[in-house]
Enzyme design. Sequence first.
Site, PDB file in Angstrom:
ATOM      1  N   LYS A  67      -0.989 -25.584 -23.577  1.00 51.75           N
ATOM      2  CA  LYS A  67      -2.341 -26.108 -23.794  1.00 51.75           C
ATOM      3  C   LYS A  67      -3.153 -25.178 -24.712  1.00 51.75           C
ATOM      4  O   LYS A  67      -3.800 -25.647 -25.638  1.00 51.75           O
ATOM      5  CB  LYS A  67      -3.093 -26.257 -22.451  1.00 51.75           C
ATOM      6  CG  LYS A  67      -2.438 -27.195 -21.461  1.00 51.75           C
ATOM      7  CD  LYS A  67      -3.295 -27.394 -20.218  1.00 51.75           C
ATOM      8  CE  LYS A  67      -3.486 -26.146 -19.374  1.00 51.75           C
ATOM      9  NZ  LYS A  67      -2.238 -25.622 -18.744  1.00 51.75           N
ATOM     10  N   ARG A 100      -9.520 -29.335 -13.367  1.00 48.07           N
ATOM     11  CA  ARG A 100      -8.269 -29.034 -12.685  1.00 48.07           C
ATOM     12  C   ARG A 100      -8.213 -29.657 -11.292  1.00 48.07           C
ATOM     13  O   ARG A 100      -7.237 -29.465 -10.574  1.00 48.07           O
ATOM     14  CB  ARG A 100      -8.138 -27.525 -12.534  1.00 48.07           C
ATOM     15  CG  ARG A 100      -7.058 -26.896 -13.418  1.00 48.07           C
ATOM     16  CD  ARG A 100      -7.192 -25.413 -13.187  1.00 48.07           C
ATOM     17  NE  ARG A 100      -6.085 -24.605 -13.538  1.00 48.07           N
ATOM     18  CZ  ARG A 100      -6.014 -23.854 -14.641  1.00 48.07           C
ATOM     19  NH1 ARG A 100      -6.932 -23.917 -15.560  1.00 48.07           N
ATOM     20  NH2 ARG A 100      -4.999 -23.035 -14.805  1.00 48.07           N
ATOM     21  N   ARG A 122      -1.672 -10.573 -18.751  1.00 49.22           N
ATOM     22  CA  ARG A 122      -2.380 -11.248 -17.654  1.00 49.22           C
ATOM     23  C   ARG A 122      -1.724 -10.919 -16.324  1.00 49.22           C
ATOM     24  O   ARG A 122      -0.510 -10.997 -16.194  1.00 49.22           O
ATOM     25  CB  ARG A 122      -2.345 -12.768 -17.884  1.00 49.22           C
ATOM     26  CG  ARG A 122      -3.330 -13.227 -18.905  1.00 49.22           C
ATOM     27  CD  ARG A 122      -3.199 -14.702 -19.163  1.00 49.22           C
ATOM     28  NE  ARG A 122      -3.261 -15.519 -17.964  1.00 49.22           N
ATOM     29  CZ  ARG A 122      -3.397 -16.840 -17.976  1.00 49.22           C
ATOM     30  NH1 ARG A 122      -3.495 -17.478 -19.134  1.00 49.22           N
ATOM     31  NH2 ARG A 122      -3.447 -17.524 -16.864  1.00 49.22           N
TER      32      ARG A 122
HETATM   33  P1  AMP Z   1      -5.603 -20.432 -17.078  1.00 45.95           P
HETATM   34  O1  AMP Z   1      -5.901 -19.396 -18.110  1.00 45.95           O
HETATM   35  O2  AMP Z   1      -6.117 -21.787 -17.474  1.00 45.95           O
HETATM   36  O3  AMP Z   1      -4.148 -20.457 -16.683  1.00 45.95           O
HETATM   37  O4  AMP Z   1      -6.427 -20.032 -15.772  1.00 45.95           O
HETATM   38  C1  AMP Z   1      -6.174 -18.814 -15.102  1.00 45.95           C
HETATM   39  C2  AMP Z   1      -6.745 -18.856 -13.700  1.00 45.95           C
HETATM   40  O5  AMP Z   1      -8.172 -19.056 -13.780  1.00 45.95           O
HETATM   41  C3  AMP Z   1      -6.251 -20.013 -12.847  1.00 45.95           C
HETATM   42  O6  AMP Z   1      -5.023 -19.714 -12.200  1.00 45.95           O
HETATM   43  C4  AMP Z   1      -7.403 -20.151 -11.843  1.00 45.95           C
HETATM   44  O7  AMP Z   1      -7.392 -19.106 -10.890  1.00 45.95           O
HETATM   45  C5  AMP Z   1      -8.610 -19.908 -12.730  1.00 45.95           C
HETATM   46  N1  AMP Z   1      -9.090 -21.171 -13.350  1.00 45.95           N
HETATM   47  C6  AMP Z   1      -9.104 -21.497 -14.667  1.00 45.95           C
HETATM   48  N2  AMP Z   1      -9.616 -22.709 -14.882  1.00 45.95           N
HETATM   49  C7  AMP Z   1      -9.935 -23.195 -13.641  1.00 45.95           C
HETATM   50  C8  AMP Z   1     -10.475 -24.414 -13.176  1.00 45.95           C
HETATM   51  N3  AMP Z   1     -10.798 -25.411 -14.022  1.00 45.95           N
HETATM   52  N4  AMP Z   1     -10.648 -24.557 -11.836  1.00 45.95           N
HETATM   53  C9  AMP Z   1     -10.349 -23.588 -10.978  1.00 45.95           C
HETATM   54  N5  AMP Z   1      -9.807 -22.412 -11.343  1.00 45.95           N
HETATM   55  C10 AMP Z   1      -9.602 -22.205 -12.667  1.00 45.95           C
END
Ligand code: AMP
Length: 199
Positions: free
Chosen positions: A13, A88, A139
Site C-alpha cells: 500500500k 482499518r 520498524r
Molecule cells: P502501518 O504503518 O499502516 O502498518 O501501521 C502501523 C501500526 O499503526 C498498526 O499496526 C497499528 O498499530 C497502528 N495503526 C495505523 N493505522 C491505524 C488505523 N487506521 N487504526 C488503528 N491503528 C492503526
Amino acid sequence: MRLILLGPPGAGKGTQAQRLVEKHGIPQLSTGDMLRAAVANGTEVGKRAKAVMDAGELVSDDIVNAIVAERIDQPDCADGFILDGYPRTLAQADAVEAMLAKRDLKLDVAIELVVDDKALVGRIVKRAEDAKAAGQPVRKDDNPEVFDERLREYYKKTAPLIGYYYAKGLLKGVDGMADIDAVTRQIDALLDQKALAAQ
Ligand code: AMP
C-alpha cells in the site's frame, strides 16, 4: 480524487501510495506514519499509541479518526488524498464517510491489493533488512512475531471492509502479487476507467 488503499500489512500500500502521490499530486495520508511521528515526538497520542503499535494491535478508533479529521482539512488535501492504512475497522469506515459527508465530499474508490498471505512475512522481513542496510530505523513491528498479530488484526477487523466497500460499489481489486510496476499499471488503468466513466 479521494481513494483508499486496502490490503494486509506488506501488501504494498505504501509503495503504491507514493507512486500515486507523484502521478496525481495529492498527498498520502498514512495513519501508520502519522502515529509513528507522534511516537517519535513524544506527544500525548504517541504515548498512548506506542505499546499498542509495538504489539501489532490496532490503536483506538477515536485516536485515528481524530488524526484523520484534522489532516483532511489541511490545504494540500483540497483536491483529494490517498488513504493508506485507514480506515482499518468498520467504525473507522463509517467515521470517514461521515467526515466527508459533512464536507460535501465522498470517496471515489477503494482499491484492494489482493495478495497471498504466505508471501507477506517474507516482504516484511525484507523491508526490515533493506531499512537496516540503508542506515534507516527499522520498524519495531516489522518482525515475524509481531507480524502474525498484525495479520490477525487485519483479518478480524479490517478484512470486513472489503465487503463494506463492495456493497457500496466502490471496491476494485488489483493483483498485488504482480511486480511493483505491474501493480502500478493496474491501478492507473482502473483510475483511468473511473475517470472516463465520470465524464
Ligand atoms: P502501518 O504503518 O499502516 O502498518 O501501521 C502501523 C501500526 O499503526 C498498526 O499496526 C497499528 O498499530 C497502528 N495503526 C495505523 N493505522 C491505524 C488505523 N487506521 N487504526 C488503528 N491503528 C492503526
